[in-house]
Design an enzyme around this catalytic site. Structure first.
Site, mmCIF file in Angstrom:
data_model
loop_
_atom_site.group_PDB
_atom_site.id
_atom_site.type_symbol
_atom_site.label_atom_id
_atom_site.label_comp_id
_atom_site.label_asym_id
_atom_site.label_seq_id
_atom_site.Cartn_x
_atom_site.Cartn_y
_atom_site.Cartn_z
ATOM 1 N N GLU A 1 14.075 34.294 73.380
ATOM 2 C CA GLU A 1 13.386 34.715 72.148
ATOM 3 C C GLU A 1 13.576 36.208 71.990
ATOM 4 O O GLU A 1 13.220 36.960 72.897
ATOM 5 C CB GLU A 1 11.879 34.470 72.262
ATOM 6 C CG GLU A 1 11.488 33.089 72.689
ATOM 7 C CD GLU A 1 11.229 32.198 71.503
ATOM 8 O OE1 GLU A 1 11.141 32.728 70.392
ATOM 9 O OE2 GLU A 1 11.129 30.991 71.712
ATOM 10 N N CYS B 1 6.650 40.894 67.714
ATOM 11 C CA CYS B 1 7.981 40.548 67.209
ATOM 12 C C CYS B 1 7.858 39.887 65.833
ATOM 13 O O CYS B 1 8.782 39.878 65.051
ATOM 14 C CB CYS B 1 8.757 39.680 68.185
ATOM 15 S SG CYS B 1 7.769 38.419 68.937
#
Ligand code: FDA
Length: 965
Positions: A726, A760
């Site tokens: 990720e 994020c």
């Protein structure tokens, strides 16, 4: 029937006789016919109310017509037959959009009065004939900035001044105010600061009220703010004596209200000051249900309309019996509720100075005339403003007038008979449900803490104090000659001189030894029953819940997380443990060994099963220090792999806490090892030939290098490594021309500046359609100005510093770039001490600019302009990343366009783009954001497993035994 009940029935029938023959204006004429029609067709009602809600934002006839048509298209055919269909089709012609606007304005005028002396004078003269006095309320948009709060104050001062000049007809002026509109930050976590801000604006209003002997009634709002509003009201009563009359609205739909009334009464008696109480049923019932369900909190309101009505009656009597100390205002349009009040007022011999009835402008005019005819002192609540500012209020009234539980609808539209209208409320004999969201069999998320509760705040405060007594924490290795340890000092980003703990880092050689230990431990863990591994995860979840306050407190100190963010991170970690346990059980199935038959033939059986891969290295970031590390680690463990945790350096203390918890609940120490270390250790682990899985969350640069290293096998390596990866995002929120700006601004600020932009999922680009760009930018900058930046240990601060000096320097560098590339429209102030970066908004950013393309991980927001929605969507997608994205629009086609074509892992429509919930919003992106398999989703665990299939020939010389599984 008791004598009293008989008396209530008599009063009710008398009122009904006077009121029943005529209908309220709302239910007459074209509006009445339209409302009657939409009440029969909820989809039609929803679509027309959506149109009304959007109207103030629409620019021209064509735009209105386009929206009307779009909303109508969502209504099933059977709901739009006959005259209404012709009418609406006519109105949906581009040249006739104005007719919708005219109709809505007329509708608005029934409930709202324009804030001009001319309109107000005309209305007062009309109401004087009833006769009724007024309380005036300056309705407004959500107050998002201190500029807007100032404007609210000025409107109220002007209204008070004007009302004072109407004393002859009106008596003393009477205003209704919302305390939350006097500051843009009315937050239970900052009760003292909120009070100071409200008082700074309220003082001039109180001085004027004092001069004029005016009444100020504090409106009651959502439940989450109720205690704060009540406390502030009581503070005012105590500290601002004088000639003004304080009053507060309290809601009968809350089980808390009897106790709140006792508090108000006790204060009135103690101070010898008569206090006004407006008893209402409560205007936010549907919203309270929705919010409670979304948060999995118990619903704060009664669930049964009759229970609200019954409590309303009890409290009415209670108030009337105390009208020497309190001044009751019975605010209802319900015939029975008012009949009860009138009957008891007569029984108690109360006159006009003792109590009054109150109603809203535009509602139940026949009942108000009947009450006036009975000599009841009457006051009408007059909201002032125009359609733009009063739209939320208008929608509330429309909903109320069309809800099937509404007494007005029942009386004047549904034709409910007299007996039923006047019947005493009969509450259902059932308990209140406490957790409305708990669907059977589902894994529910751990509800977040309710910080409006002082006891919850006190527990976090106590946890912070407790941790401080243990500082600095020590995680040191036994001294060893071969591997002299490097010691890392964990520091508080808000006060970098403060060392929170000392942790010895491991060397690559120690990491290598750890892999060896894990390899030896793997077979036993692999063969541990899935049920046992799931039990261990659930026990860890329970232990985490028990420690949630201290874990959150640790994050507040180590990662400078604001309280709400810290709590959300702990809750997410708990969710991962429970969710992955449930997912593993589902993957395993019920058959022994997890074997499932694909297809059996006579003489051949075929089955497959999942198997763990081996050793997982978990490389986790610091920004969700518990949740991400716990999520990746628990996924590895529950699926039968050994896990080596390599957390980021700024999150080593939280990682130690996770390690302790997992070992405490029974994960063997060789199966789970914590390897605090720097980049060398990470690289050694990634390259190690015995490692099977690398679960990584972090930057694109490191992620890509891990992918490369992992996929270049070492000579002695006999398998392909699985990389769960990720990475970052350059997430955008698109704001369409018809967007609800109140919602959009609140959503952008939360998404861009939440945890100082270090998520994020954070929003780092806003792409506004030209028509709305300038207004959005102005309100956004004003609203951003009201956020407080400072040490997160103090919950009054919304946001804190960045995580390290390096992070700060990088973000400061981007501010310089932004000044060169675009136009700085706002910059916030931050403390000198600590790794702070001033939050900054830049406009005029172009697609090729670095501010539009590079991930910053700080509180820096780039605003871009697009000619239309399609162009805005294209700009949003013009990025290397595709993690999260947001769209604020109210046009169904644009919502559909975004849903179908805005290809990001997590798309959020008309809400903030951060805060994904495990199992509800599986999280993760594509492009250079990730591999497209989302954490907290049904596919995630499969990455930690491989599947094997076994085919068995069971035929023996023509004899075929029944296959065994
Ligand atoms: P009615 O008898 O039809 O009651 C409708 C009410 O019942 C709903 O509004 C809700 O409270 C309740 N209800 C509906 N379904 C329910 C269910 N399933 N279970 C339990 N309860 C249910 N409101 C507010 O919150 N803050 C305020 O400050 C004010 N101020 C105010 C001033 C004045 C002068 C008036 C007249 C009203 C208010 N209100 C208010 C609005 C008030 O709370 C209420 O929404 C309306 O007056 C409707 O209630 P009635 O008694 O008129 O109608």
């Amino acid at each position: 029937m008791s004598a009293l009940e008989t008396e209530i029935q008599h009063t009710g029938r008398r009122l009904l006789a006077q009121a029943g023959h005529s209908r309220p204006a709302l239910y007459r004429g074209l509006t009445g016919a339209l409302l009657a029609r939409v009440m029969d067709a909820p989809p039609l009602r929803d679509s027309l109310f959506q149109l009304v809600d959007t109207l103030p934002q629409l620019r021209d006839n064509a735009d209105i017509a386009r929206h009307l048509q779009a909303y109508l298209d969502t209504v099933p055919d059977e709901n739009r037959r006959g005259w209404i269909s012709h009418l609406l089709n006519l109105a949906a012609r581009p040249s006739l959009g104005w007719s919708v606007w005219v109709f809505a304005r007329q509708l608005g005028k029934r409930f709202l009065c324009e804030e001009t002396e001319k309109d107000l004078s005309r209305l007062l003269a009309e109401l004087g004939k009833v006769p009724a006095r007024v309380t005036v309320d300056a309705v407004g948009e959500t107050v998002l900035s201190e500029t807007e709060a100032d404007a609210y104050l000025q409107r109220n001062l002007a209204l008070l001044d004007w009302l004072a000049r109407q004393r002859e007809s009106q008596g003393a002026p009477h205003l209704s105010i919302k305390l939350t509109a006097l500051t843009s930050r009315f937050d239970p976590l900052d009760a003292e600061g909120s009070r100071e801000r409200v008082l700074s604006r309220l003082t001039p209003l109180l001085e004027a009220a004092n001069r004029h002997g005016a009444t100020l009634t504090v409106d009651m709002e959502h439940y989450e703010l109720k205690d704060q509003i009540l406390a502030l009201f009581l503070y005012l009563v105590e500290h601002y004596p004088g000639n003004w009359q304080p009053a507060i609205a309290l809601q009968a739909y809350l089980p808390d209200t009897p106790a709140d009334l006792e508090r108000v009464h006790a204060t009135a008696l103690r101070l010898g000051r008569r206090l006004g109480v407006r008893l209402v049923k409560g205007a936010y019932w549907d919203q309270e249900q929705a919010w409670a369900a979304q948060r999995d909190w118990p619903a704060p309101t009664l669930q049964d309309k009759a229970a609200t009505d019954a409590q309303y009656e009890r409290l009415t009597v209670w108030l009337l019996e105390r009208s020497d100390a309190l001044h009751p205002a019975i605010a209802s349009h319900n015939l029975r509720s008012q009949a009860v009040a009138l009957t008891h007022a007569r029984r108690l011999g109360l006159g006009a100075q003792h109590w009054e009835a109150q109603m809203l402008l535009g509602m139940a005019e026949p009942l108000r005339a009947a009450l006036a005819a009975e000599g009841v002192p009457l006051r009408l609540y007059v909201p002032t403003g125009d359609l733009s500012t009063g739209i939320a209020y208008l929608i509330r009234r429309l909903l109320e007038n069309t809800a099937s539980s509404s007494i007005l609808r029942q009386t004047y539209v549904d034709g409910v008979d007299q007996d039923a209208l006047l019947a005493a409320p009969q509450p259902l004999p059932i308990e209140q449900p406490t957790a409305p969201n708990a669907a059977p069999g589902s894994v529910s998320n751990l509800p977040l803490l309710d910080f409006s509760r002082p006891d919850v705040q006190a527990r976090v405060t106590a946890a912070l104090a407790e941790i401080r007594t243990q500082l600095p924490l020590h995680y040191r290795q036994a001294p060893s000659m071969e591997t002299p340890a490097t010691c890392f000092s964990a520091r508080n980003p808000a006060a970098p001189d403060e060392v929170l703990g000392y942790i010895d880092l491991v060397t690559p050689a120690q990491a290598d030894a750890a892999v060896g230990k894990a390899k030896a431990a793997f077979p036993a863990w692999r063969d541990t029953a899935v049920a046992e591994r799931c039990r261990i995860l659930r026990r860890a979840a329970d232990l985490m819940v028990a420690e949630r306050h201290s874990l959150a407190a640790l994050e507040v100190l180590e990662e400078a997380k604001p309280w709400r963010d810290a709590d959300a991170d702990v809750a997410e970690a708990v969710d991962f443990l429970r969710y992955y346990a449930a997912q593993m059980e589902a993957l395993q199935g019920d058959a022994p060994g997890g074997w499932r038959t694909t297809k059996d033939f006579p003489g051949e059986s075929n089955a497959w099963a999942y198997a763990p891969r081996g050793i997982a290295v978990v490389i986790a970031p610091w920004n969700f220090p518990l949740a991400i590390l716990c999520g990746m680690t628990s996924a590895a463990l529950v699926s039968g792999n050994c896990a080596l945790m390599k957390p980021a350096l700024p999150a080593l203390l939280v990682a130690q806490a996770l390690h302790r918890i997992l070992l405490a609940v029974g994960v063997p120490p060789e199966v789970l090892q914590l390897l605090p270390g720097d980049a060398d250790v990470g690289q050694a682990l990634v390259r190690h030939p015995a490692v099977n899985i690398i679960a990584f969350t972090g930057s694109r640069q490191v992620g890509l290098s891990i992918l490369q290293a992992a996929h270049s096998p070492a000579p002695e390596q006999r398998h392909i490594k699985q990389v769960v990866c990720e990475m970052g995002g350059k997430n955008a929120i698109v704001v369409d021309a018809d967007a609800d700006l109140d919602d959009a601004i609140a959503g952008i600020l939360a998404s861009a500046f939440g945890y100082s932009g270090q998520k994020c999922s954070a929003c780092s680009r806003v792409i506004a359609v030209e028509a709305v760009h300038d207004r959005l930018l102005q309100r956004l900058a004003e609203a951003a100005d009201s956020l407080a930046w400072g040490p997160p240990e103090n919950p009054a601060n919304d946001h804190g510093p960045l995580i390290t000096t390096a992070a700060r320097d990088k973000a400061l560098g981007y501010i310089e770039i932004g000044r060169y590339e675009g136009r700085q429209v706002w910059q916030g102030k931050v403390p000198d001490l600590g790794w702070y970066v001033p939050p900054t908004i830049f406009a005029d950013i172009q697609p090729q600019h670095r501010l539009a393309r590079e991930e910053i991980f700080g509180p820096i927001l780039a605003v871009m302009k697009a000619p239309d929605f399609a162009a805005a969507l294209a700009l949003a997608q013009d990025a290397d990343y595709a993690l999260t994205g947001g769209v604020y629009t109210r046009l169904p086609q644009h919502l559909a366009l975004a849903r179908d074509h805005y290809a990001v892992g997590n798309l959020y429509l008309n809400r903030r783009i951060t805060g994904a919930r495990v199992g509800v919003q599986p999280f993760g992106g594509i492009a250079l954001s990730g591999t497209g398999i989302q954490a907290g989703g049904p596919d995630y665990l499969k990455q930690f497993l491989w599947s094997r299939c076994v085919s068995t020939n069971t035929m023996r010389h023509g004899f075929m035994p029944t296959p065994t599984p």
